[in-house]
Scaffold this active site. Structure first.
Site, mmCIF file in Angstrom:
data_model
loop_
_atom_site.group_PDB
_atom_site.id
_atom_site.type_symbol
_atom_site.label_atom_id
_atom_site.label_comp_id
_atom_site.label_asym_id
_atom_site.label_seq_id
_atom_site.Cartn_x
_atom_site.Cartn_y
_atom_site.Cartn_z
ATOM 1 N N ARG A 164 -4.185 -2.820 4.157
ATOM 2 C CA ARG A 164 -3.678 -1.441 4.256
ATOM 3 C C ARG A 164 -4.802 -0.462 4.627
ATOM 4 O O ARG A 164 -4.888 0.639 4.114
ATOM 5 C CB ARG A 164 -3.052 -0.993 2.924
ATOM 6 C CG ARG A 164 -1.817 -1.732 2.505
ATOM 7 C CD ARG A 164 -0.643 -1.481 3.442
ATOM 8 N NE ARG A 164 0.606 -2.021 2.905
ATOM 9 C CZ ARG A 164 0.995 -3.283 3.011
ATOM 10 N NH1 ARG A 164 0.224 -4.151 3.651
ATOM 11 N NH2 ARG A 164 2.143 -3.693 2.491
ATOM 12 N N SER A 253 5.588 1.464 -0.764
ATOM 13 C CA SER A 253 4.699 1.222 -1.910
ATOM 14 C C SER A 253 3.802 2.443 -2.122
ATOM 15 O O SER A 253 3.161 2.908 -1.179
ATOM 16 C CB SER A 253 3.794 0.023 -1.656
ATOM 17 O OG SER A 253 4.550 -1.139 -1.470
ATOM 18 N N GLU A 353 -1.417 4.591 -1.856
ATOM 19 C CA GLU A 353 -1.344 3.986 -0.530
ATOM 20 C C GLU A 353 -1.009 5.002 0.564
ATOM 21 O O GLU A 353 -1.635 4.993 1.615
ATOM 22 C CB GLU A 353 -0.332 2.836 -0.594
ATOM 23 C CG GLU A 353 -0.569 1.746 0.404
ATOM 24 C CD GLU A 353 0.171 2.041 1.671
ATOM 25 O OE1 GLU A 353 -0.433 1.940 2.734
ATOM 26 O OE2 GLU A 353 1.358 2.395 1.595
HETATM 27 N N1 EPU Z 1 6.973 -6.940 -9.741
HETATM 28 C C1 EPU Z 1 7.389 -6.680 -11.023
HETATM 29 N N2 EPU Z 1 7.971 -5.467 -11.287
HETATM 30 C C2 EPU Z 1 8.141 -4.544 -10.316
HETATM 31 C C3 EPU Z 1 7.711 -4.804 -9.009
HETATM 32 C C4 EPU Z 1 7.114 -6.021 -8.738
HETATM 33 O O1 EPU Z 1 7.258 -7.488 -11.912
HETATM 34 O O2 EPU Z 1 8.691 -3.482 -10.618
HETATM 35 C C5 EPU Z 1 6.388 -8.248 -9.432
HETATM 36 C C6 EPU Z 1 7.373 -9.083 -8.600
HETATM 37 O O3 EPU Z 1 8.243 -9.799 -9.403
HETATM 38 C C7 EPU Z 1 6.449 -9.984 -7.828
HETATM 39 C C8 EPU Z 1 5.209 -9.151 -7.643
HETATM 40 O O4 EPU Z 1 5.270 -8.095 -8.575
HETATM 41 O O5 EPU Z 1 6.132 -11.112 -8.581
HETATM 42 C C9 EPU Z 1 5.037 -8.610 -6.252
HETATM 43 O O6 EPU Z 1 6.186 -7.870 -5.870
HETATM 44 P P1 EPU Z 1 6.761 -7.912 -4.394
HETATM 45 O O7 EPU Z 1 6.891 -9.302 -3.903
HETATM 46 O O8 EPU Z 1 7.974 -7.045 -4.357
HETATM 47 O O9 EPU Z 1 5.630 -7.278 -3.489
HETATM 48 P P2 EPU Z 1 4.664 -6.067 -3.762
HETATM 49 O O10 EPU Z 1 3.289 -6.576 -4.026
HETATM 50 O O11 EPU Z 1 5.247 -5.132 -4.736
HETATM 51 C C10 EPU Z 1 3.890 -5.885 -1.285
HETATM 52 C C11 EPU Z 1 3.667 -4.776 -0.290
HETATM 53 C C12 EPU Z 1 4.990 -4.335 0.326
HETATM 54 C C13 EPU Z 1 5.593 -5.534 1.010
HETATM 55 C C14 EPU Z 1 5.801 -6.662 -0.003
HETATM 56 C C15 EPU Z 1 6.291 -7.934 0.645
HETATM 57 C C16 EPU Z 1 1.701 -3.553 -0.981
HETATM 58 C C17 EPU Z 1 1.172 -2.302 -1.599
HETATM 59 N N3 EPU Z 1 3.025 -3.648 -0.935
HETATM 60 O O12 EPU Z 1 4.674 -5.336 -2.335
HETATM 61 O O13 EPU Z 1 4.706 -3.333 1.289
HETATM 62 O O14 EPU Z 1 6.833 -5.203 1.622
HETATM 63 O O15 EPU Z 1 4.540 -6.974 -0.636
HETATM 64 O O16 EPU Z 1 5.257 -8.517 1.382
HETATM 65 O O17 EPU Z 1 0.919 -4.397 -0.560
HETATM 66 C C18 EPU Z 1 4.525 -0.968 1.643
HETATM 67 O O18 EPU Z 1 3.328 -1.150 1.899
HETATM 68 O O19 EPU Z 1 5.039 0.177 1.684
HETATM 69 C C19 EPU Z 1 5.348 -2.108 1.241
HETATM 70 C C20 EPU Z 1 6.623 -1.952 0.852
#
Ligand code: EPU
Length: 357
Positions: A164, A253, A353
């Site tokens: 990012r 995010s 972010e």
């Molecule tokens: N999780 C929780 N509670 C929550 C949210 C997440 O326990 O409220 C846990 C999920 O269960 C999972 C882990 O956290 O085990 C990661 O969650 P998720 O797979 O939804 O991905 P993320 O890390 O929250 C990142 C990116 C997203 C992208 C997704 C999919 C960043 C900051 N965010 O989210 O990007 O779509 O992975 O690859 O790296 C964005 O940048 O705007 C964005 C949406």
């Protein structure tokens, strides 16, 4: 050149925050930027480059000029032994562009489907999702220098991509006399991206491995998905998890996933065994910020009309819609309260972010 004055920015940012810009100019090409740079009153005004407004938090009115990027066009520009190179104007909608590449029979961007925003904003934060980052498919981009009006081209190395992150997020140091340092050291506020080119692999291989995707494959009994199938799955996964900005204002995010040392990670796991963490190739460990925020009990909590999304704690939303929108101040108060509580419990400082303006 047509200059709009005292412009409402609410329709131009996906959070739906109400703010105004003193002036706004729509940019269809380099000539429009040069006209701004030659204009008596706009020349020295602070400039904000705005794409789809999907990664920005407005904390007040803008005194300077907004350059709303509306450079259009999508085309195949060439090929090498291994790649087809496609180009899009910075003002093109990102998701429509991904769909267009698939319509041309060109695979490679499908994992990045449904990310809000424009093509020109995509390299700024090196958008990434489901195991793929923009830098994996990037070829080069054309931009214009907002101080000199010169156009220039950058390859991937010159963009300095990171998680990012890119050279467009870092300010160039000023020289002692206040003049700008040479280009390349940091281009935040200094460059407007006009066109971006992508190298799409002729020998395409799906990027799988992300848990949500693996689950879909198993559910549907598909071992060798096509790019179109992956695209459809990503659209379904994102729609289920993330709020549609057209319905509930948000900027994706709100925090980056933080990186810690293996020792720090083990220390937290000792107290919180369910911590979601991913070992990185460089030996560090990435933590799921959404999990950290969720563990602190933030889902559904709010400050005024700014709230933490119920289904994904990493996303802050505007609960007041268009008529009573969250203010930038409410969003930032909520964000700071989240940062404090995550720091007090886990000793980790979350970094926002989106651009805070
Ligand atoms: N999780 C929780 N509670 C929550 C949210 C997440 O326990 O409220 C846990 C999920 O269960 C999972 C882990 O956290 O085990 C990661 O969650 P998720 O797979 O939804 O991905 P993320 O890390 O929250 C990142 C990116 C997203 C992208 C997704 C999919 C960043 C900051 N965010 O989210 O990007 O779509 O992975 O690859 O790296 C964005 O940048 O705007 C964005 C949406």
């Amino acid at each position: 050149m047509f200059i709009e004055h005292n412009v409402a920015l609410q329709p131009l940012n996906t959070f739906g925050i109400a703010a105004r810009a003193a002036a706004l100019v729509r940019v269809q090409g380099a000539a429009d930027v040069r006209r701004v740079l030659q204009h008596e009153s706009l020349r020295d005004a602070p400039k904000l480059v705005l794409g789809g407004g999907s990664n920005i938090v407005l904390t007040g009115d803008l005194k300077g000029v907004v350059l709303k990027v509306e450079v259009t066009g999508r085309r195949v520009v060439g090929e090498t032994d291994r790649h087809v190179v496609v180009e899009a104007g910075a003002g093109e909608n990102w998701h429509d562009f991904v769909g267009w590449t698939l319509d041309q029979g060109l695979a490679g961007l499908e994992n990045l489907a449904l990310i809000p925003g424009t093509v020109g904003a995509a390299p700024v934060q090196n958008i990434g999702a489901y195991g793929l980052e923009l830098q994996d498919r990037f070829d080069s981009l054309d931009a214009i220098d907002l101080e000199t009006g010169e156009t220039f081209t950058l390859n991937a190395a010159q963009c300095g991509f990171g998680y990012r992150d890119s050279v467009f997020k870092h300010a160039a140091p000023r020289r002692g006399d206040g003049s700008a340092a040479p280009r390349g050291l940091g281009l935040a506020g200094r460059a407007l991206i006009l066109r971006v080119r992508f190298a799409l692999p002729k020998a395409w291989q799906p990027v799988l491995g992300y848990l949500d995707l693996e689950r879909r494959m198993q559910e549907e009994g598909v071992a060798h998905p096509t790019a179109r199938q992956i695209y459809d799955w990503i659209v379904a996964i994102r729609s289920a998890k993330l709020p549609d900005p057209a319905v509930i204002g948000n900027a994706g995010s709100f925090f980056k996933n933080p990186t810690v040392t293996p020792e720090q990670c083990q220390d937290i796991i000792g107290r919180d065994p369910k911590l979601v963490h991913y070992p990185m190739p460089d030996g560090s460990v990435k933590l799921a910020a959404g999990w950290l925020i969720d563990a602190c009990g933030w889902k559904g909590k709010s400050v005024g009309n700014a709230a933490v999304y119920e289904k994904q704690a990493l996303v802050l939303v505007n609960r007041g819609g268009r008529d009573h929108p969250a203010t930038g101040g409410e969003v930032m108060t909520l964000a700071k309260a989240i940062q404090t509580s995550v720091y007090e419990r886990f000793g980790i400082r979350l970094e926002p972010e989106p651009f805070i303006v």
